[in-house]
Design an enzyme around this catalytic site. Structure first.
Site, PDB file in Angstrom:
ATOM      1  N   CYS A  14       0.896  -1.050   0.126  1.00  0.00           N
ATOM      2  CA  CYS A  14      -0.044  -0.025  -0.183  1.00  0.00           C
ATOM      3  C   CYS A  14       0.823   1.351  -0.063  1.00  0.00           C
ATOM      4  CB  CYS A  14      -0.723   0.020   1.430  1.00  0.00           C
ATOM      5  SG  CYS A  14       0.108   0.000   2.847  1.00  0.00           S
ATOM      6  N   GLU A 127      -0.621  -1.498  16.057  1.00  0.00           N
ATOM      7  CA  GLU A 127      -1.270  -0.149  15.856  1.00  0.00           C
ATOM      8  C   GLU A 127      -2.443   0.166  17.007  1.00  0.00           C
ATOM      9  OE1 GLU A 127      -3.478  -0.310  11.835  1.00  0.00           O
ATOM     10  OE2 GLU A 127      -4.995   0.907  13.119  1.00  0.00           O
TER      11      GLU A 127
HETATM   12  S1  SF4 Z   1      -2.909   2.264   7.165  1.00  0.00           S
HETATM   13 FE1  SF4 Z   1      -1.753   0.326   7.050  1.00  0.00          FE
HETATM   14  S2  SF4 Z   1      -2.656  -0.592   5.395  1.00  0.00           S
HETATM   15 FE2  SF4 Z   1      -3.542   1.580   5.102  1.00  0.00          FE
HETATM   16  S3  SF4 Z   1      -2.255   2.647   3.850  1.00  0.00           S
HETATM   17 FE3  SF4 Z   1      -1.152   2.839   6.125  1.00  0.00          FE
HETATM   18  S4  SF4 Z   1       0.281   1.339   6.234  1.00  0.00           S
HETATM   19 FE4  SF4 Z   1      -1.089   0.560   4.529  1.00  0.00          FE
END
Ligand code: SF4
Length: 279
Positions: A14, A127
């Site tokens: 991503c 996270e």
């Molecule tokens: S939140 Fe995680 S999955 Fe979404 S863009 Fe950011 S790094 Fe990538």
């Protein structure tokens, strides 16, 4: 048997991971003493390569010498970690994804409005820990409809969702909470990259004889893709790279669908595709 490989419309790295990996690679070309608190991304193959090139993964800021550079992972860290690094005078390179920062800010806002913070996501995931730490107040983390059912005595709440959470499951959990909590502020913090990967995985999984999800078992978004695909196509496999491919699994498949988690680089994906083609 000649096999057709179909790749999902959205798959693999991503924007947040790509930016973090590219930035770290650039820094590593110039500097030597680079330390990271936890893993930059949840992919052990990528992390092993970075470590071999000199990146040092630490669990405690005290392990970093004063001349070192501290990199902050995409999932973010608690403010204490950041403050300690600053106090020590370390050079800090913050690679927290902007979507994780957005969740941290919403969580802070929820606490400042005196609402109960409910985080839909996995307890103890990096996270979630960074969101809880930055929110600076009490929170409840729930991962399933059953856990939502067990919430009692909450009248006013604010909700954020792990960026990589499955959309449909989040909707079911919120539906359950809706019946229990009088006032709710809901922030849909599932990131765009996750939604697109889940949607295109769903669309492709029903169209092929078998399906492969490429990524690390520690990667939350990869696990979600696997769960989605498996619920649609029983012949779904999760592999970390080409070494985990078992050709017998594809013996009767004329078409194989492929997707990859947001922390899976292209060279691993291409290796898996080539291996299945040659099975
Ligand atoms: S939140 Fe995680 S999955 Fe979404 S863009 Fe950011 S790094 Fe990538």
């Amino acid at each position: 048997m000649k096999r057709e490989i179909r790749v999902a419309k959205y798959y693999g790295y991503c924007s947040g991971v790509e930016l973090a990996v590219n930035t770290l690679n650039r820094i590593m070309e110039k500097e030597k003493e680079i330390y990271i608190y936890g893993d930059l991304i949840h992919n052990r193959i990528v992390m092993e390569e970075l470590k071999q090139r000199g990146l040092k993964v630490i669990k405690n800021i005290d392990e970093i010498p004063e001349t070192g550079t501290m990199v902050i992972r995409t999932h973010g860290v608690k403010p204490e970690v950041y403050d300690k690094a600053k106090e020590k005078g370390l050079k800090i390179v913050d690679l927290t994804c902007i979507f994780v920062k957005r969740s941290q800010n919403f969580a802070k806002k929820i606490i400042s409005e005196d609402l109960k913070l409910i985080i839909i996501g996995e307890k103890n995931h990096d996270e979630i820990l960074s969101i809880q730490g930055n929110a600076g107040g009490e929170s409840i983390v729930i991962n399933s409809v059953e856990e939502a059912k067990s919430i009692n005595g909450v009248e006013r709440a604010g909700i954020v969702i792990q960026t990589t959470f499955e959309r449909e499951l989040a909707k079911s959990i919120i539906g359950e909470l809706f019946d229990k909590i009088n006032y709710m502020e809901i922030y849909n913090t599932i990131c765009d990259a996750t939604e697109k990967r889940q949607e295109s995985c769903k669309a492709l999984a029903s169209q092929t004889d078998s399906f492969v999800v490429i990524g690390d078992k520690n990667s939350s978004n990869t696990n979600r893709l696997y769960e989605i695909a498996k619920s649609i196509n029983k012949h779904t496999f999760m592999v970390s790279d080409k070494r985990s491919i078992n050709c017998d699994d594809f013996k009767y498949s004329k078409t194989v669908g492929v997707t990859a988690g947001a922390s899976t680089p292209d060279y691993i994906i291409n290796g898996v595709i080539e291996r299945i083609e040659n099975c």
